[in-house]
Design an enzyme around this catalytic site. Structure first.
Site, PDB file in Angstrom:
ATOM      1  N   LYS A 111      -8.161  10.914  -3.342  1.00  0.00           N
ATOM      2  CA  LYS A 111      -8.262  11.698  -2.099  1.00  0.00           C
ATOM      3  C   LYS A 111      -9.033  12.987  -2.346  1.00  0.00           C
ATOM      4  CE  LYS A 111      -4.179   9.922   0.273  1.00  0.00           C
ATOM      5  NZ  LYS A 111      -2.794  10.174   0.658  1.00  0.00           N
ATOM      6  N   LYS A 191     -10.160  -2.047   1.853  1.00  0.00           N
ATOM      7  CA  LYS A 191      -8.889  -2.108   2.563  1.00  0.00           C
ATOM      8  C   LYS A 191      -9.116  -1.653   4.018  1.00  0.00           C
ATOM      9  CE  LYS A 191      -4.488   0.150   1.948  1.00  0.00           C
ATOM     10  NZ  LYS A 191      -3.710   1.137   1.245  1.00  0.00           N
ATOM     11  N   LYS A 194      -8.960   3.035   9.300  1.00  0.00           N
ATOM     12  CA  LYS A 194      -9.555   3.548  10.526  1.00  0.00           C
ATOM     13  C   LYS A 194     -10.790   4.397  10.215  1.00  0.00           C
ATOM     14  CE  LYS A 194      -7.424   4.651  14.851  1.00  0.00           C
ATOM     15  NZ  LYS A 194      -6.391   5.346  15.562  1.00  0.00           N
TER      16      LYS A 194
END
Ligand code: SF4
Length: 325
Positions: A111, A191, A194
């Site tokens: 991240k 994966k 959105k």
């Protein structure tokens, strides 16, 4: 009844990846366990977000969870920030969590790479808040996918550290591993996410679902209709396993490998099955959308139930660790 805790970020509408990978399993778990299902908005704050959207995203997520079958009479469905004890326990657990353990977390590294402009302390501390989420309800079981195993291991380690420092109090949580195979996005590469834009949301209209499936990636070796394919290299075959009958799955396997069916035939059957599977979920969604106050009421009641447990845990923890009260 043993206690289960699981959380989901308020990303707005649920997509296939969430539904197949987690929520279907939650619906089954509530029949056997005392379940706390939490919309984790404190966690979502560790990424860039629009404050004007957060509340709507939270309600949309709750609406979808209820439409999929989360039953407020069987489970406690609530929003993390309506129980501030999550943050308080997180602080307490921070004091027994080794810095080095957090620095090893691969999700933090991933991240941090993706949001270089916002590598905040909350992102680093995310797994300790997750440990607090679980331990606050003394949950013994935590449904996890492969990408969460490392965080749950750390939660177990934090639990052991707290026992070593203050004595036995929290039960050590165990993973409830899901048998769901990985569902990739419509691009067949990553994966479902959105932010990548490779998803189908549960609330999407039938024609959009059909169009998205019609253009989804298939086995890259199947360039022309007469080329035999390998269903194991095709993400749509994994979706058939969820939505189609055994006979249809066998028809796809045989027809794909022998090139007796084309990808369009295969996708049409899948689209028909997906649309009819989602029909009752979408009807429930419409019913909730017609009475928006109902979802808020369910979340408030869930928050009250969760908070009753959380305040009791915190009162005992404060005593255990020697805080003045
Ligand atoms: S026939 Fe079906 S399983 Fe085979 S590659 Fe095409 S879409 Fe995938």
């Amino acid at each position: 009844m043993e206690t289960v805790f699981s959380g989901i970020q308020p990303t707005g509408e649920l997509h296939f990846g969430n539904y197949l990978g987690a929520i279907r399993n939650w619906v089954a778990l509530q029949e056997k366990y005392r379940c706390f299902f939490c919309i984790v908005d404190y966690h979502a704050m560790t990424q860039n977000y629009d404050p004007a959207e957060m509340s709507r995203r939270t309600l949309d997520m709750a609406t979808d969870l209820l439409s999929c079958g989360i039953d407020p009479d069987k489970s406690v469905l609530f929003v993390q920030s309506s129980v501030p004890e999550h943050a308080e326990l997180c602080w307490i657990l921070n004091t027994v969590t080794p810095f080095g353990e957090l620095a090893r977390m691969t999700q933090f590294k991933d991240k941090a790479e993706r949001q270089e402009d916002n590598i905040n302390v909350g992102l680093f501390d995310y797994p300790v808040l997750q440990a607090a989420d679980i331990l606050l309800y003394k949950a013994k079981l935590v449904p996890v996918g492969a990408d969460q195993v490392q965080h749950l291991e750390l939660a177990r380690e934090i639990c052991r550290k707290s026992t070593a420092r203050w004595g036995q109090y929290f039960p050590e949580p165990q993973p409830l591993l899901s048998s769901t195979p990985k569902i990739l996005g419509l691009d067949g590469q990553a994966k479902m996410s959105k932010s990548i834009g490779n998803t189908i949301s549960l609330g999407e209209p039938d024609d959009v679902i059909r169009k998205k499936l019609a253009t989804a990636a298939t086995d890259p070796q199947r360039v022309r209709r007469k080329d035999p394919g390998n269903p194991d290299n095709c993400n749509l075959h994994s979706l058939h396993a969820f939505f189609s009958s055994q006979e249809q799955v066998a028809w796809v396997r045989e027809g794909c490998a022998s090139a007796s069916i084309g990808c369009l035939d295969c996708k049409k059957v899948l689209a028909d099955n997906v649309v009819s599977h989602l029909a009752p979920i979408q009807q429930k969604r419409q019913a909730f959308a017609a009475s928006p106050g109902r979802v808020e009421e369910i979340l408030r009641e869930g928050g009250r139930k969760a908070r009753a447990v959380a305040t009791e845990t915190l009162a005992e923890v404060r005593k255990l660790i020697g805080l003045w009260s």
